[in-house]
Motif scaffolding. Structure first.
Motif, PDB file in Angstrom:
ATOM      1  N   ARG A  82       0.750  -1.255   0.023  1.00  0.00           N
ATOM      2  CA  ARG A  82      -0.213  -0.086  -0.102  1.00  0.00           C
ATOM      3  C   ARG A  82       0.920   1.269  -0.050  1.00  0.00           C
ATOM      4  N   LYS A  83       1.963   1.192   0.784  1.00  0.00           N
ATOM      5  CA  LYS A  83       2.597   2.469   0.857  1.00  0.00           C
ATOM      6  C   LYS A  83       3.530   2.629  -0.358  1.00  0.00           C
ATOM      7  N   ALA A  84       4.099   1.652  -1.105  1.00  0.00           N
ATOM      8  CA  ALA A  84       4.561   1.796  -2.354  1.00  0.00           C
ATOM      9  C   ALA A  84       3.740   2.138  -3.170  1.00  0.00           C
ATOM     10  N   LEU A  85       2.482   1.804  -3.249  1.00  0.00           N
ATOM     11  CA  LEU A  85       1.588   2.364  -4.159  1.00  0.00           C
ATOM     12  C   LEU A  85       1.339   3.710  -4.301  1.00  0.00           C
ATOM     13  N   ARG A  86       1.185   4.210  -2.992  1.00  0.00           N
ATOM     14  CA  ARG A  86       0.932   5.622  -2.755  1.00  0.00           C
ATOM     15  C   ARG A  86       2.331   6.335  -3.216  1.00  0.00           C
TER      16      ARG A  86
ATOM     17  N   VAL B   4       2.733  -4.017 -10.711  1.00  0.00           N
ATOM     18  CA  VAL B   4       3.966  -4.010 -11.622  1.00  0.00           C
ATOM     19  C   VAL B   4       4.758  -3.060 -10.839  1.00  0.00           C
ATOM     20  N   CYS B   5       6.185  -3.226 -11.119  1.00  0.00           N
ATOM     21  CA  CYS B   5       7.074  -2.487 -10.638  1.00  0.00           C
ATOM     22  C   CYS B   5       7.371  -1.204 -11.245  1.00  0.00           C
TER      23      CYS B   5
ATOM     24  N   GLY C 179       4.423   5.614  -5.486  1.00  0.00           N
ATOM     25  CA  GLY C 179       4.696   5.668  -6.851  1.00  0.00           C
ATOM     26  C   GLY C 179       5.841   4.442  -7.220  1.00  0.00           C
ATOM     27  N   GLU C 180       6.049   3.451  -6.161  1.00  0.00           N
ATOM     28  CA  GLU C 180       7.133   2.259  -6.427  1.00  0.00           C
ATOM     29  C   GLU C 180       6.252   1.504  -7.238  1.00  0.00           C
ATOM     30  N   LEU C 181       5.229   1.184  -6.818  1.00  0.00           N
ATOM     31  CA  LEU C 181       4.452   0.280  -7.656  1.00  0.00           C
ATOM     32  C   LEU C 181       3.168   0.796  -8.316  1.00  0.00           C
ATOM     33  N   GLU C 182       2.793   0.133  -9.603  1.00  0.00           N
ATOM     34  CA  GLU C 182       1.489   0.570 -10.247  1.00  0.00           C
ATOM     35  C   GLU C 182       0.891  -0.728 -10.389  1.00  0.00           C
TER      36      GLU C 182
END
Length: 56
Positions: free
Chosen positions: A5-9, A22-23, A11-14
């Motif tokens: 969730r934090k990575a999606l916020r 997706v990375c 922008g590290e993950l999409e």
């Protein structure tokens, strides 16, 4: 290891058109590692070897 969730916020993950993770750097779909004894799932990029955790 950051959470998905934090990575999606940040922008590290999409997510692609089918809602798969997706990375953000490599644009490769993530692999999933499920350990039945753990409450988390580890998502990893096959190209850059980055890892994120996701609580099930």
């Amino acid at each position: 290891m950051k959470s998905v969730r934090k990575a999606l916020r940040e922008g590290e993950l999409e997510k692609d058109t089918y809602d798969r993770l997706v990375c953000g750097e490599c644009e490769q779909p993530l692999k999933t590692e499920n350990d039945p004894d753990e409450i988390k799932t580890v998502r990893s990029c096959p190209d850059c070897d980055s890892e994120w955790k996701e609580i099930r």
